[in-house]
Design a protein around this motif. Sequence first.
Motif, mmCIF file in Angstrom:
data_model
loop_
_atom_site.group_PDB
_atom_site.id
_atom_site.type_symbol
_atom_site.label_atom_id
_atom_site.label_comp_id
_atom_site.label_asym_id
_atom_site.label_seq_id
_atom_site.Cartn_x
_atom_site.Cartn_y
_atom_site.Cartn_z
ATOM 1 N N TYR A 1 36.730 40.925 36.344
ATOM 2 C CA TYR A 1 37.390 40.740 35.185
ATOM 3 C C TYR A 1 38.889 40.022 35.440
ATOM 4 N N ALA A 2 39.428 40.410 36.683
ATOM 5 C CA ALA A 2 40.807 40.433 36.990
ATOM 6 C C ALA A 2 41.349 38.885 36.638
ATOM 7 N N SER A 3 40.542 37.767 36.848
ATOM 8 C CA SER A 3 41.154 36.429 36.686
ATOM 9 C C SER A 3 40.939 36.051 35.340
ATOM 10 N N HIS A 4 40.312 36.956 34.392
ATOM 11 C CA HIS A 4 39.858 36.433 33.127
ATOM 12 C C HIS A 4 40.419 37.264 32.068
ATOM 13 N N VAL A 5 41.314 38.176 32.576
ATOM 14 C CA VAL A 5 42.003 38.950 31.469
ATOM 15 C C VAL A 5 43.607 38.753 31.683
ATOM 16 N N PRO A 6 44.115 38.431 30.389
ATOM 17 C CA PRO A 6 45.597 38.024 30.419
ATOM 18 C C PRO A 6 46.502 39.164 31.118
ATOM 19 N N SER A 7 47.651 38.505 31.626
ATOM 20 C CA SER A 7 48.441 39.334 32.586
ATOM 21 C C SER A 7 49.178 40.481 31.869
ATOM 22 N N HIS A 8 49.206 40.342 30.589
ATOM 23 C CA HIS A 8 50.030 41.279 29.646
ATOM 24 C C HIS A 8 48.949 42.385 29.272
ATOM 25 N N VAL A 9 47.681 42.241 29.518
ATOM 26 C CA VAL A 9 46.602 43.153 28.978
ATOM 27 C C VAL A 9 46.368 44.252 30.037
#
Length: 310
Positions: free
Chosen positions: A83-91
């Motif tokens: 999921y790392a590349s699919h979750v916004p950095s602020h989440v």
Amino acid sequence: MTSTARLLVSDEPDDKIGQEILGKLDHVSIVTYDPNQSALSITQQSAAIFLPPYRGSHRPIPLVRQISNLKMVQLLSAGTDEYASHVPSHVVLASARGAHAGPVSEWVLSAILAQFRQWPTLVRYQDQNTWAHRKFHADTLAGKRALIVGAGAIGTAVAGLLNAFGAQSTLVASKARNGVSAASDLPTLIRGHQVVVITAPLTDETRGLVGPDFLAAMDDGALLVNAGRGAIVDTNALVAELRKERLRAALDVTDPEPLPPDHPLWNVPGVIISPHSARTVPGTNALCYSVAAEQITAFLAGERPSNAAR
């Protein structure tokens, strides 16, 4: 976060226990969803915390971008690479690290014993109604050395089980610590180990780590066990070594995955393969959701969850 937080939880049978466990938390409201659906309702889109399902966790990845109020993604896996590349950095992105240690370490031990005691060969003899006395060559774990790449909860549990069978383990992590060697020392550590166990997460540093040079450095007859991620091992290089019958392997994960029916890995000698099922035993989903509940509780209290990847 003191107001009631909506938790988006899968409605599949394996996740009913999750609804039960998470529903007991303070200040939460459970909203269910179908991991196979392509669109979320307005209520579902307003969830603050999203949990992919226990099985087939990749399926709802496209739904992440539909959740407008997303604050946290809580996975039930030991790693977060999927999921790392699919979750916004602020989440906040957190795993269920620790929940899989028992089931996966048990699989690793069973795989090693199956290969050492030659169970695949024995089963084939049994299928031929053959009493195979002195027709095979078994080995023992006692006195063997195992290199465990990945010194988290799973790797540490594996070392404990191997120790009970009289084997000595060398643990390796990204950075050295007490009783654990650094990954940078791997080139000098590989030789002299009869078993190499991969329990590391998939990262930029571990992708392709077990390539031609790594495999060539392994002792003749050594056993490679991969319970981490398929892409950590160079599949073509492994197939080449197995074809030469210089190494053996036990794989719960492969690259590609699922492994296509016509892939050469199915038919090379010295390998046993399970379908990414090392953790799949009764009770594991409850363990995963219990860890998830701890992570979510910490997040709702304004703390950084211990399993947060970022």
